[in-house]
Design a protein around this motif. Structure first.
Motif, PDB file in Angstrom:
ATOM      1  N   LYS A 209       3.267  57.604  -7.807  1.00 34.46           N
ATOM      2  CA  LYS A 209       3.394  56.875  -7.840  1.00 34.46           C
ATOM      3  C   LYS A 209       5.119  57.512  -8.743  1.00 34.46           C
ATOM      4  O   LYS A 209       5.899  56.713  -8.513  1.00 34.46           O
ATOM      5  CB  LYS A 209       2.896  56.751  -9.764  1.00 34.46           C
TER       6      LYS A 209
ATOM      7  N   GLU B 158       7.236  57.434  -5.874  1.00 35.76           N
ATOM      8  CA  GLU B 158       7.586  56.052  -5.534  1.00 35.76           C
ATOM      9  C   GLU B 158       8.590  56.142  -6.522  1.00 35.76           C
ATOM     10  O   GLU B 158       9.781  55.201  -6.114  1.00 35.76           O
ATOM     11  CB  GLU B 158       6.437  55.643  -5.732  1.00 35.76           C
TER      12      GLU B 158
ATOM     13  N   GLU C 139      10.401  43.326  -9.415  1.00 40.62           N
ATOM     14  CA  GLU C 139       9.483  44.113  -8.829  1.00 40.62           C
ATOM     15  C   GLU C 139      10.797  42.696  -7.477  1.00 40.62           C
ATOM     16  O   GLU C 139      11.354  44.247  -6.257  1.00 40.62           O
ATOM     17  CB  GLU C 139       8.083  43.747  -7.285  1.00 40.62           C
TER      18      GLU C 139
ATOM     19  N   TRP D 298       6.689  49.435  -2.746  1.00 35.87           N
ATOM     20  CA  TRP D 298       6.142  49.128  -3.768  1.00 35.87           C
ATOM     21  C   TRP D 298       4.828  48.585  -2.664  1.00 35.87           C
ATOM     22  O   TRP D 298       4.035  48.291  -2.606  1.00 35.87           O
ATOM     23  CB  TRP D 298       5.624  48.440  -5.202  1.00 35.87           C
TER      24      TRP D 298
ATOM     25  N   ARG E 168       1.054  48.184  -4.051  1.00 35.88           N
ATOM     26  CA  ARG E 168       0.578  46.769  -5.066  1.00 35.88           C
ATOM     27  C   ARG E 168       0.908  45.971  -4.496  1.00 35.88           C
ATOM     28  O   ARG E 168       1.045  44.729  -4.617  1.00 35.88           O
ATOM     29  CB  ARG E 168       2.247  46.695  -6.386  1.00 35.88           C
TER      30      ARG E 168
ATOM     31  N   ASN F 193      -2.464  51.329 -10.959  1.00 32.74           N
ATOM     32  CA  ASN F 193      -1.559  50.511 -10.958  1.00 32.74           C
ATOM     33  C   ASN F 193      -0.695  50.952 -12.776  1.00 32.74           C
ATOM     34  O   ASN F 193       0.572  50.644 -13.026  1.00 32.74           O
ATOM     35  CB  ASN F 193      -1.187  50.043 -10.458  1.00 32.74           C
TER      36      ASN F 193
END
Length: 111
Positions: free
Chosen positions: A18, A21, A62, A77, A80, A95
């Motif tokens: 994470k 990312e 997003e 992502w 997700r 998440n």
């Protein structure tokens, strides 16, 4: 002759992925000359939505960040979205786990 399995590679946890990312997306925004606040303003999002979207799932955030970068959300992502590009619903619990702050990670490293 055999090395320990952990000798030359590190395991990555969900939190590490994470953080990776988040930093990747932030670096892309930096290279594009964009800020999270500009994205909020440009796409009429409540203040702080783009920043929160880096840490927690938010469809509008997003899409706004991906549009600002000229890409698709599923490419930014991967945790997700399914491989087909469809958004996971419901989102996995991992998440929603917030990564530790830099200060917290430094304290853990010292211990």
């Amino acid at each position: 002759m055999h090395r320990p399995s952990q000798a030359d590679k590190q395991t990555t946890t969900a939190v590490d992925r994470k953080i990776s990312e988040i930093t990747t997306i932030k670096s892309k925004l930096y290279r594009a000359g964009l800020t999270l606040l500009e994205i909020d303003r440009t796409y009429d999002l409540p203040r702080g939505t783009a920043g929160t979207t880096l840490r927690e799932p938010n469809v509008k955030g997003e899409r706004a960040i991906a549009a600002a970068l000229g890409t698709r959300p599923e490419l930014l992502w991967r945790t997700r979205y399914h491989a087909s590009g469809l958004r996971k619903s419901p989102q996995p619990a991992e998440n929603y786990v917030r990564p530790a702050t830099m200060a917290q990670r430094q304290i853990e490293a010292r211990a």
